[in-house]
Enzyme design. Structure first.
Site, PDB file in Angstrom:
ATOM      1  N   SER A 102       5.222   8.646  -8.889  1.00 52.39           N
ATOM      2  CA  SER A 102       4.536   7.785  -7.930  1.00 52.39           C
ATOM      3  C   SER A 102       4.119   8.554  -6.676  1.00 52.39           C
ATOM      4  O   SER A 102       3.356   9.502  -6.748  1.00 52.39           O
ATOM      5  CB  SER A 102       5.431   6.584  -7.609  1.00 52.39           C
ATOM      6  OG  SER A 102       4.749   5.582  -6.939  1.00 52.39           O
ATOM      7  N   ASP A 239      -1.531   5.840  -4.272  1.00 50.58           N
ATOM      8  CA  ASP A 239      -0.523   6.885  -4.402  1.00 50.58           C
ATOM      9  C   ASP A 239      -0.746   7.614  -5.724  1.00 50.58           C
ATOM     10  O   ASP A 239      -1.743   7.386  -6.406  1.00 50.58           O
ATOM     11  CB  ASP A 239       0.885   6.297  -4.303  1.00 50.58           C
ATOM     12  CG  ASP A 239       1.156   5.237  -5.364  1.00 50.58           C
ATOM     13  OD1 ASP A 239       0.182   4.694  -5.913  1.00 50.58           O
ATOM     14  OD2 ASP A 239       2.331   4.961  -5.641  1.00 50.58           O
ATOM     15  N   ASP A 241       0.350   7.503  -8.734  1.00 47.77           N
ATOM     16  CA  ASP A 241       0.149   6.789  -9.995  1.00 47.77           C
ATOM     17  C   ASP A 241      -0.636   5.498  -9.826  1.00 47.77           C
ATOM     18  O   ASP A 241      -0.770   4.726 -10.768  1.00 47.77           O
ATOM     19  CB  ASP A 241       1.483   6.518 -10.688  1.00 47.77           C
ATOM     20  CG  ASP A 241       2.356   5.508  -9.951  1.00 47.77           C
ATOM     21  OD1 ASP A 241       2.148   5.328  -8.737  1.00 47.77           O
ATOM     22  OD2 ASP A 241       3.248   4.916 -10.586  1.00 47.77           O
ATOM     23  N   ASP A 243      -0.210   2.633  -8.442  1.00 46.98           N
ATOM     24  CA  ASP A 243       0.324   1.276  -8.545  1.00 46.98           C
ATOM     25  C   ASP A 243       0.407   0.601  -7.186  1.00 46.98           C
ATOM     26  O   ASP A 243       0.842  -0.542  -7.081  1.00 46.98           O
ATOM     27  CB  ASP A 243       1.682   1.244  -9.257  1.00 46.98           C
ATOM     28  CG  ASP A 243       2.790   1.954  -8.493  1.00 46.98           C
ATOM     29  OD1 ASP A 243       2.497   2.628  -7.483  1.00 46.98           O
ATOM     30  OD2 ASP A 243       3.958   1.853  -8.921  1.00 46.98           O
TER      31      ASP A 243
END
Length: 444
Positions: A102, A239, A241, A243
């Site tokens: 992340s 960010d 990833d 999400d």
């Protein structure tokens, strides 16, 4: 050894705590636990990753674990975490695996596992997987060994899914999107352009080493500068990833997850889409969010920190909106987990719908001054419960009364205690947070 699973999967420095051997064992354990009750026929797991350098190593190891247990690995490549969650359901897979840390720095990596339908696992299921790590059990041979399949249409499927998030054209809006040199780089600009926005993409050239490096949702300076320089209507920061999503208005001012939730909650309530007139958030949300929602007649349900707990509450109450101050926003009608690109599309849709600048929409919530101090500790449980720390917390809470609040929370992914104080004035919050942080540091 402590529990492998934290608040968002298994994380650690790649090749140190998170080794290829552990990744293989986790893949095999997940296969045994999550595919054991599948219907007859081939068992399938979707697997994706962010672009950090260690991702290919860990992906290969997880795939080895999956296939050693007779599970086919459907490889979708570099895509956001919410894409893997969505595709787990879209491909009717038994489960999904995302390799990402992340917003963490490049040397870190992580393994997140999604159950059927792309939902994050509950604690009990994680415990059962963890109990199987290192216990390979019987292994298939010959045709029973799993295969590796490349899902060539994965990105296009996900982009078609994203197109459902914007209910009207975004023509006339200019947005700067910071992709954090991460998993959003190839898909976020395409999704926003497809919706009609004029898109200026920055930090969208991942090389495996530059993910989250002075960019993305944890470093907003370059986004602020680009928004002002291009005279854009807003900026969106993802960010590594993708999400999560944070925003800045046309003047470069932060619009965090709390403000985004307020904007979306008011929009959904107006459209009759806010189930039970309820918003789900975590204990980290600013007191200003609660006050704004109270004045609008919207109920706030509070959970522990972590979007998985928000999702659990959303599912339990059949609610339609929840999220975190950090920018994880969950709308179950549009996905089983937080999706930063969906959030960006919905936020711009509200701007297009009202004709209002983001600064006006965000002004529906007034943020109370908040100070957050992270204190590195050797033992989180000992430091948090030390009598000297509890005394400091009690004294600070007594001084604040009902004009603010104090929260002491062990990190779920790092060896630290987070000290958060909200107060009517910034200097009061800083003074009290510093006092409590010093007590935590002395007790560590």
């Amino acid at each position: 050894m402590g529990r492998l699973f934290g608040t968002d999967g298994v994380r650690g420095v790649a090749n140190r705590e998170l080794t290829a051997e552990l990744a293989l064992a986790l893949g095999a354990a997940a296969a045994r636990q999550l595919a054991s009750g599948s219907a007859p026929g081939r068992r399938v797991a979707v697997i994706g990753r962010d672009p950090r350098a260690s991702g290919e190593m860990l992906e290969a190891a997880v795939i080895a674990g999956l296939t050693s247990q007779g599970v086919d690995a459907l490889r979708v490549g570099v895509l956001p975490t919410p894409a893997v969650a969505y595709l787990t359901g879209a491909y009717d897979a038994d489960f999904g695996v995302m390799i990402s840390a992340s917003h963490n720095p490049m040397p870190d990596n992580g393994i997140k596992i999604f159950g059927p339908g792309g939902h994050k696992l509950d604690d009990g299921t994680e415990d059962r997987i963890e109990a199987l790590v290192g216990d390979a059990g019987p292994r298939p041979v010959g045709a029973g060994i799993g295969r590796v399949i490349d899902a060539e249409d994965a990105a296009d499927r996900y982009l078609r899914h994203l197109s459902k998030a914007s209910t009207l054209r975004l023509d006339g809006l200019t947005v700067v999107v910071d992709c954090a040199h991460g998993a959003a780089s190839a898909v976020a600009p395409r999704a926003y352009r497809a919706a009609g926005a004029r898109v200026i993409a920055i930090n969208a050239d991942p090389n495996g080493l530059n993910i989250n490096d002075n960019c993305g949702s944890t470093h907003l300076d370059s986004l602020r500068a680009a928004v002002v320089a291009h005279r854009a209507d807003l900026g969106l920061a993802h960010d590594g990833d993708a999400d999560r999503c944070l925003a800045v208005d046309a003047d470069g001012n932060l619009v965090d997850g709390d403000h985004i939730m307020v904007v979306l909650a008011l929009a959904m309530r107006e459209a009759g889409e806010l189930a039970s007139d309820t918003l789900v958030t975590t204990v980290m949300s600013n007191l200003g969010l609660h006050l704004a929602m109270r004045s609008a007649g919207i109920t706030v349900r509070t959970t522990g920190v972590g979007d998985r707990y928000v999702v659990e509450e959303l599912r339990a109450g059949d609610f339609s909106l929840g999220g975190e101050q950090s920018g994880h926003i969950v709308m179950p009608a549009l996905g089983s987990t937080g999706d930063g690109i969906v959030t960006g599309l919905r936020l711009m849709t509200r701007m297009a719908q009202t004709g209002s600048p983001l600064s006006d929409l965000a002004s529906a919530m007034q943020t109370l001054p908040q100070v957050l101090i992270n204190v590195t500790v050797a033992d989180k449980a000992t430091a948090a419960t030390a009598p000297s720390v509890q005394t400091a917390v009690g004294q600070a809470a007594a001084e604040l009364g009902d004009t603010g609040r104090i929260l002491l929370r062990p990190s779920g992914t790092e060896p630290m205690i987070r000290v958060m104080v909200e107060a009517p004035e910034k200097d009061i919050a800083q003074r009290l947070a510093t006092r409590v942080a010093e007590a935590v540091s002395a007790a560590r």
